[in-house]
Design a protein around this motif. Sequence first.
Motif, PDB file in Angstrom:
ATOM      1  N   THR A   1       0.851  -1.178   0.000  1.00  0.00           N
ATOM      2  CA  THR A   1       0.000   0.000   0.000  1.00  0.00           C
ATOM      3  C   THR A   1       0.886   1.228   0.000  1.00  0.00           C
ATOM      4  OG1 THR A   1      -0.083   0.202   2.395  1.00  0.00           O
ATOM      5  CG2 THR A   1      -1.711  -1.232   1.358  1.00  0.00           C
ATOM      6  N   CYS A   2       0.408   2.271  -0.641  1.00  0.00           N
ATOM      7  CA  CYS A   2       1.201   3.496  -0.681  1.00  0.00           C
ATOM      8  C   CYS A   2       0.278   4.693  -0.907  1.00  0.00           C
ATOM      9  CB  CYS A   2       2.246   3.410  -1.784  1.00  0.00           C
ATOM     10  SG  CYS A   2       3.573   4.608  -1.589  1.00  0.00           S
ATOM     11  N   HIS A   3       0.256   5.581   0.055  1.00  0.00           N
ATOM     12  CA  HIS A   3      -0.548   6.805  -0.023  1.00  0.00           C
ATOM     13  C   HIS A   3      -0.023   7.665  -1.173  1.00  0.00           C
ATOM     14  CE1 HIS A   3      -2.180  10.715   1.136  1.00  0.00           C
ATOM     15  NE2 HIS A   3      -3.071  10.042   1.856  1.00  0.00           N
ATOM     16  N   ILE A   4      -0.895   8.381  -1.828  1.00  0.00           N
ATOM     17  CA  ILE A   4      -0.505   9.198  -2.973  1.00  0.00           C
ATOM     18  C   ILE A   4       0.587  10.218  -2.608  1.00  0.00           C
ATOM     19  CG2 ILE A   4      -2.361  10.890  -2.652  1.00  0.00           C
ATOM     20  CD1 ILE A   4      -0.899   9.667  -6.011  1.00  0.00           C
ATOM     21  N   ALA A   5       0.565  10.734  -1.402  1.00  0.00           N
ATOM     22  CA  ALA A   5       1.617  11.672  -0.978  1.00  0.00           C
ATOM     23  C   ALA A   5       2.984  10.982  -0.995  1.00  0.00           C
ATOM     24  CB  ALA A   5       1.320  12.223   0.413  1.00  0.00           C
ATOM     25  N   ASN A   6       3.018   9.714  -0.605  1.00  0.00           N
ATOM     26  CA  ASN A   6       4.265   8.958  -0.624  1.00  0.00           C
ATOM     27  C   ASN A   6       4.675   8.604  -2.049  1.00  0.00           C
ATOM     28  OD1 ASN A   6       4.430   9.109   2.160  1.00  0.00           O
ATOM     29  ND2 ASN A   6       3.465   7.130   2.473  1.00  0.00           N
ATOM     30  N   VAL A   7       3.702   8.320  -2.913  1.00  0.00           N
ATOM     31  CA  VAL A   7       4.003   8.036  -4.313  1.00  0.00           C
ATOM     32  C   VAL A   7       4.648   9.264  -4.962  1.00  0.00           C
ATOM     33  CG1 VAL A   7       3.022   7.536  -6.578  1.00  0.00           C
ATOM     34  CG2 VAL A   7       2.188   6.314  -4.571  1.00  0.00           C
ATOM     35  N   VAL A   8       4.072  10.433  -4.697  1.00  0.00           N
ATOM     36  CA  VAL A   8       4.627  11.667  -5.253  1.00  0.00           C
ATOM     37  C   VAL A   8       6.042  11.898  -4.722  1.00  0.00           C
ATOM     38  CG1 VAL A   8       4.385  14.192  -5.310  1.00  0.00           C
ATOM     39  CG2 VAL A   8       2.391  12.727  -5.703  1.00  0.00           C
TER      40      VAL A   8
ATOM     41  N   VAL B   1       9.117  -4.524  -0.515  1.00  0.00           N
ATOM     42  CA  VAL B   1      10.125  -3.932   0.367  1.00  0.00           C
ATOM     43  C   VAL B   1      10.656  -2.662  -0.291  1.00  0.00           C
ATOM     44  CG1 VAL B   1      12.349  -4.318   1.501  1.00  0.00           C
ATOM     45  CG2 VAL B   1      10.737  -6.208   1.243  1.00  0.00           C
ATOM     46  N   ASP B   2      10.592  -1.550   0.441  1.00  0.00           N
ATOM     47  CA  ASP B   2      11.036  -0.269  -0.111  1.00  0.00           C
ATOM     48  C   ASP B   2      12.434   0.142   0.354  1.00  0.00           C
ATOM     49  OD1 ASP B   2      10.658   0.544   2.499  1.00  0.00           O
ATOM     50  OD2 ASP B   2       8.985   1.869   2.069  1.00  0.00           O
ATOM     51  N   ALA B   3      13.207  -0.796   0.870  1.00  0.00           N
ATOM     52  CA  ALA B   3      14.536  -0.488   1.430  1.00  0.00           C
ATOM     53  C   ALA B   3      15.455   0.182   0.409  1.00  0.00           C
ATOM     54  CB  ALA B   3      15.183  -1.761   1.976  1.00  0.00           C
ATOM     55  N   LYS B   4      15.385  -0.243  -0.841  1.00  0.00           N
ATOM     56  CA  LYS B   4      16.242   0.337  -1.874  1.00  0.00           C
ATOM     57  C   LYS B   4      15.913   1.821  -2.080  1.00  0.00           C
ATOM     58  CE  LYS B   4      17.436  -0.275  -6.731  1.00  0.00           C
ATOM     59  NZ  LYS B   4      17.179  -1.103  -7.926  1.00  0.00           N
ATOM     60  N   ALA B   5      14.639   2.160  -2.129  1.00  0.00           N
ATOM     61  CA  ALA B   5      14.243   3.562  -2.299  1.00  0.00           C
ATOM     62  C   ALA B   5      14.667   4.390  -1.090  1.00  0.00           C
ATOM     63  CB  ALA B   5      12.737   3.667  -2.512  1.00  0.00           C
ATOM     64  N   ARG B   6      14.550   3.812   0.083  1.00  0.00           N
ATOM     65  CA  ARG B   6      14.967   4.531   1.294  1.00  0.00           C
ATOM     66  C   ARG B   6      16.479   4.735   1.301  1.00  0.00           C
ATOM     67  NH1 ARG B   6      10.746   4.999   5.026  1.00  0.00           N
ATOM     68  NH2 ARG B   6       8.936   3.755   4.464  1.00  0.00           N
ATOM     69  N   ARG B   7      17.209   3.716   0.909  1.00  0.00           N
ATOM     70  CA  ARG B   7      18.668   3.765   0.938  1.00  0.00           C
ATOM     71  C   ARG B   7      19.230   4.658  -0.183  1.00  0.00           C
ATOM     72  NH1 ARG B   7      19.143  -1.230   0.304  1.00  0.00           N
ATOM     73  NH2 ARG B   7      19.541  -1.249  -1.913  1.00  0.00           N
ATOM     74  N   GLU B   8      18.782   4.447  -1.415  1.00  0.00           N
ATOM     75  CA  GLU B   8      19.380   5.136  -2.558  1.00  0.00           C
ATOM     76  C   GLU B   8      18.778   6.507  -2.848  1.00  0.00           C
ATOM     77  OE1 GLU B   8      19.593   2.652  -6.041  1.00  0.00           O
ATOM     78  OE2 GLU B   8      20.478   0.991  -4.908  1.00  0.00           O
ATOM     79  N   LEU B   9      17.508   6.692  -2.521  1.00  0.00           N
ATOM     80  CA  LEU B   9      16.841   7.954  -2.852  1.00  0.00           C
ATOM     81  C   LEU B   9      16.628   8.863  -1.650  1.00  0.00           C
ATOM     82  CD1 LEU B   9      14.013   6.555  -5.174  1.00  0.00           C
ATOM     83  CD2 LEU B   9      16.305   7.339  -5.837  1.00  0.00           C
ATOM     84  N   GLY B  10      16.716   8.295  -0.457  1.00  0.00           N
ATOM     85  CA  GLY B  10      16.384   9.070   0.734  1.00  0.00           C
ATOM     86  C   GLY B  10      14.894   9.130   0.975  1.00  0.00           C
ATOM     87  N   TYR B  11      14.159   8.166   0.406  1.00  0.00           N
ATOM     88  CA  TYR B  11      12.704   8.104   0.572  1.00  0.00           C
ATOM     89  C   TYR B  11      12.349   7.897   2.043  1.00  0.00           C
ATOM     90  CZ  TYR B  11       7.996   6.125   0.333  1.00  0.00           C
ATOM     91  OH  TYR B  11       6.662   5.856   0.530  1.00  0.00           O
ATOM     92  N   LEU B  12      11.376   8.682   2.530  1.00  0.00           N
ATOM     93  CA  LEU B  12      10.948   8.571   3.919  1.00  0.00           C
ATOM     94  C   LEU B  12       9.548   7.974   4.064  1.00  0.00           C
ATOM     95  CD1 LEU B  12      12.201  12.018   5.266  1.00  0.00           C
ATOM     96  CD2 LEU B  12      13.284   9.773   5.530  1.00  0.00           C
ATOM     97  N   GLY B  13       8.671   8.239   3.103  1.00  0.00           N
ATOM     98  CA  GLY B  13       7.292   7.766   3.233  1.00  0.00           C
ATOM     99  C   GLY B  13       6.643   8.377   4.462  1.00  0.00           C
ATOM    100  N   ALA B  14       6.645   9.703   4.514  1.00  0.00           N
ATOM    101  CA  ALA B  14       6.214  10.424   5.711  1.00  0.00           C
ATOM    102  C   ALA B  14       4.741  10.207   6.064  1.00  0.00           C
ATOM    103  CB  ALA B  14       6.492  11.914   5.548  1.00  0.00           C
ATOM    104  N   MET B  15       3.896   9.940   5.057  1.00  0.00           N
ATOM    105  CA  MET B  15       2.478   9.709   5.333  1.00  0.00           C
ATOM    106  C   MET B  15       2.307   8.266   5.781  1.00  0.00           C
ATOM    107  SD  MET B  15      -0.673  10.674   5.523  1.00  0.00           S
ATOM    108  CE  MET B  15      -0.977  12.153   4.592  1.00  0.00           C
ATOM    109  N   THR B  16       1.978   8.083   7.040  1.00  0.00           N
ATOM    110  CA  THR B  16       1.794   6.733   7.565  1.00  0.00           C
ATOM    111  C   THR B  16       0.437   6.182   7.136  1.00  0.00           C
ATOM    112  OG1 THR B  16       0.743   7.471   9.613  1.00  0.00           O
ATOM    113  CG2 THR B  16       3.179   7.275   9.613  1.00  0.00           C
ATOM    114  N   ARG B  17       0.309   4.878   7.185  1.00  0.00           N
ATOM    115  CA  ARG B  17      -0.954   4.233   6.859  1.00  0.00           C
ATOM    116  C   ARG B  17      -2.050   4.739   7.800  1.00  0.00           C
ATOM    117  NH1 ARG B  17       0.933  -0.565   7.193  1.00  0.00           N
ATOM    118  NH2 ARG B  17       1.642  -0.573   5.062  1.00  0.00           N
ATOM    119  N   GLU B  18      -1.718   4.868   9.081  1.00  0.00           N
ATOM    120  CA  GLU B  18      -2.701   5.323  10.068  1.00  0.00           C
ATOM    121  C   GLU B  18      -3.179   6.740   9.763  1.00  0.00           C
ATOM    122  OE1 GLU B  18       0.315   3.954  10.843  1.00  0.00           O
ATOM    123  OE2 GLU B  18      -0.534   1.973  11.261  1.00  0.00           O
TER     124      GLU B  18
END
Length: 116
Positions: free
Chosen positions: A1-8, A89-106
């Motif tokens: 799952t991925c909120h649109i804010a995180n996709v952007v 698993v989004d570990a690669k995006a977090r590691r290589e891009l600095g992706y945070l995914g600030a919008m939590t599912r909750e």
Amino acid sequence: TCHIANVVEGALLAADKGTPGEIYFLTDGEPVEFRAFLNEIMLANGIDAGTRTVPRWLARTAAALTGWMKSPPVTKTELALIGNEVTVVDAKARRELGYLGAMTRERGLAEIRGHQ
């Protein structure tokens, strides 16, 4: 799952920092069972999904028998997508891009509940 804010967020980071041709998966954080997530979305929209299920053999039969219809009740592709366990698993995006995914599912679900 991925909120649109995180996709952007992920798309902008990939465009800026990503390696051409690479694939970066994005999520809202920890893995979640698909059925549980759908139930949460439905509840956030005021819909009780209940607990009943359709046996897989019956769903496969329905998909096979109604595949010719313009809008079948279920398709073989849908069954393949929701009927098999997959962990993204989004570990690669977090590691290589600095992706945070600030919008939590909750927070995303709370946002849905707030718009009713």
